[in-house]
Design a protein around this motif. Structure first.
Motif, PDB file in Angstrom:
ATOM      1  N   GLY A   1      33.435   1.416  51.104  1.00  0.00           N
ATOM      2  CA  GLY A   1      34.385   0.365  50.813  1.00  0.00           C
ATOM      3  C   GLY A   1      33.796  -1.031  50.932  1.00  0.00           C
ATOM      4  N   ASP A   2      32.710  -1.163  51.683  1.00  0.00           N
ATOM      5  CA  ASP A   2      32.087  -2.458  51.928  1.00  0.00           C
ATOM      6  C   ASP A   2      30.955  -2.749  50.950  1.00  0.00           C
ATOM      7  N   LEU A   3      30.800  -1.932  49.926  1.00  0.00           N
ATOM      8  CA  LEU A   3      29.671  -2.088  49.016  1.00  0.00           C
ATOM      9  C   LEU A   3      30.077  -2.582  47.635  1.00  0.00           C
TER      10      LEU A   3
ATOM     11  N   LEU B   1      24.114   6.287  53.932  1.00  0.00           N
ATOM     12  CA  LEU B   1      23.792   5.763  52.608  1.00  0.00           C
ATOM     13  C   LEU B   1      23.031   6.794  51.782  1.00  0.00           C
ATOM     14  N   GLY B   2      22.176   7.574  52.441  1.00  0.00           N
ATOM     15  CA  GLY B   2      21.455   8.627  51.729  1.00  0.00           C
ATOM     16  C   GLY B   2      22.401   9.653  51.125  1.00  0.00           C
ATOM     17  N   VAL B   3      23.422  10.046  51.902  1.00  0.00           N
ATOM     18  CA  VAL B   3      24.411  11.003  51.404  1.00  0.00           C
ATOM     19  C   VAL B   3      25.199  10.398  50.242  1.00  0.00           C
ATOM     20  N   LEU B   4      25.634   9.148  50.400  1.00  0.00           N
ATOM     21  CA  LEU B   4      26.395   8.484  49.346  1.00  0.00           C
ATOM     22  C   LEU B   4      25.556   8.319  48.082  1.00  0.00           C
ATOM     23  N   HIS B   5      24.262   8.028  48.279  1.00  0.00           N
ATOM     24  CA  HIS B   5      23.383   7.856  47.121  1.00  0.00           C
ATOM     25  C   HIS B   5      23.163   9.173  46.392  1.00  0.00           C
TER      26      HIS B   5
ATOM     27  N   VAL C   1      26.778   5.459  45.328  1.00  0.00           N
ATOM     28  CA  VAL C   1      26.178   4.141  45.496  1.00  0.00           C
ATOM     29  C   VAL C   1      24.870   4.080  44.725  1.00  0.00           C
ATOM     30  N   LEU C   2      24.481   2.881  44.349  1.00  0.00           N
ATOM     31  CA  LEU C   2      23.218   2.633  43.663  1.00  0.00           C
ATOM     32  C   LEU C   2      22.285   1.901  44.611  1.00  0.00           C
TER      33      LEU C   2
ATOM     34  N   ARG D   1      28.142  -0.146  45.327  1.00  0.00           N
ATOM     35  CA  ARG D   1      28.903   0.981  44.792  1.00  0.00           C
ATOM     36  C   ARG D   1      28.587   1.204  43.321  1.00  0.00           C
ATOM     37  N   SER D   2      28.545   2.450  42.922  1.00  0.00           N
ATOM     38  CA  SER D   2      28.400   2.799  41.508  1.00  0.00           C
ATOM     39  C   SER D   2      29.775   2.838  40.850  1.00  0.00           C
TER      40      SER D   2
END
Length: 323
Positions: A265-267, A291-295, A300-301, A313-314
């Protein structure tokens, strides 16, 4: 079948260690082949982006891919040296770069490409004697681009496997550990047998064998025993297997947990790992793992701006939050 006959001294020198470079090589293999990991899925945009780098492409051309040769040059996956784990990746990369040119030429041209056509840039690197140095740099670049951010969380799973295996070794002995690694691995009468689709027999006399828990090659066994001084048996890490036994769920399920959702949410604006750690009062290593999991989920980008890495965020991440 691979048959490795170990004398008593070799059995006594069996040890456990994590191999970061081996993990990187397998993630790169997924990226170049377009494959998906059974648990972690797509290797991610960062892994594919890294293939733009000349030295990363050089390594990628020498890896085995589904339907192709099964041999990958052993020089790309040196065994972990004895010593603190924090130095292992650096030491492995240095070992790759220090491979003698004639040995690199043999493994690449004669073993990997079987004296057949060798890609032009690979052949140029071999003939100029720069292949090993460039391969080391390529794996270092791929690690920084595609693996490093998620390594903290992944390493915790591998460390847990090592601790469990070490306890088994102390309680039940080395034979029990060897027989429990994988259904394709058997141990009897001093012979370690690994089920593979090719035949190889080696004899170890006073040589060291490293048993290495693996995430990227899960659920397969990764084995190199052609050179006794660089013998590594990679087996599926137990924690990864437990994750795969759960039903596969969409990417949103990976966001369960307050911290990961808050970071996403903060990205809306690009931020660094350090910024996010300070804003959310989390350890930088914890933020890096999330961040690794989200990427890897595509939410996320990641992009490099001079000496810092920025996350945002992507479109998929925006859609998920909007939904």
């Amino acid at each position: 079948m691979i048959h490795a006959h170990l004398d008593a001294e070799s059995v006594g020198r069996i040890r456990l260690a994590i191999s970061p470079v081996n993990e990187a090589v397998w993630w790169l293999r997924y990226a170049v082949s377009g494959g998906r990991h059974p648990v972690f899925g797509d290797p991610g945009a960062a892994a594919r982006w890294a293939l733009r780098r000349p030295d990363v492409r050089l390594v990628a051309q020498c890896l085995s891919v589904p339907g192709g040769p099964t041999y990958m040059p052993d020089l790309l996956t040196p065994k972990p040296a004895v010593g603190p784990a924090r130095r292992t990746f650096t030491e492995q990369v240095q070992a790759i770069g220090g491979t003698p040119p004639e040995e690199a030429a043999f493994q690449v041209c004669e073993m990997r490409f079987l004296n057949g056509p060798v890609p032009g840039d690979v052949l140029d690197a071999v003939e100029s004697g720069t292949f090993a140095e460039r391969a080391a740099n390529g794996l270092r670049e791929f690690w920084q681009d595609a693996v490093a951010d998620g390594w903290c969380g992944l390493k915790s799973v591998l460390d847990a496997d090592l601790a469990a295996r070490a306890a088994e070794l102390a309680t039940y002995g080395v034979g029990h550990v060897l027989r429990s690694l994988h259904s394709d691995v058997t141990w009897a009468d001093g012979c370690l047998t690994v089920r593979k689709n090719y035949d190889e027999t080696v004899r170890f006399q006073g040589a060291e064998v490293v048993l290495s828990p693996m995430a990227a090659s899960w659920p397969r066994v990764s084995v190199q025993v052609g050179v006794p001084g660089n013998a590594v048996l990679g087996y599926p890490a137990t924690g990864i297997g437990a994750a795969a036994d759960r039903p596969r769920r969409p990417a949103v399920s990976r966001l369960l947990g307050r911290s990961r959702a808050a970071l996403l949410g903060d990205l809306a604006a690009p931020r660094t790992t350090g910024e996010l750690a300070a804003r959310h009062r989390l350890a930088p290593a914890t933020v890096s793992y999330h961040l690794g999991v989200l990427h890897r989920s595509g939410l996320v980008l990641r992009e490099r701006d001079r000496n810092v890495v920025l996350y945002r965020r992507s479109a998929e991440g925006d859609a998920l939050l909007g939904g």
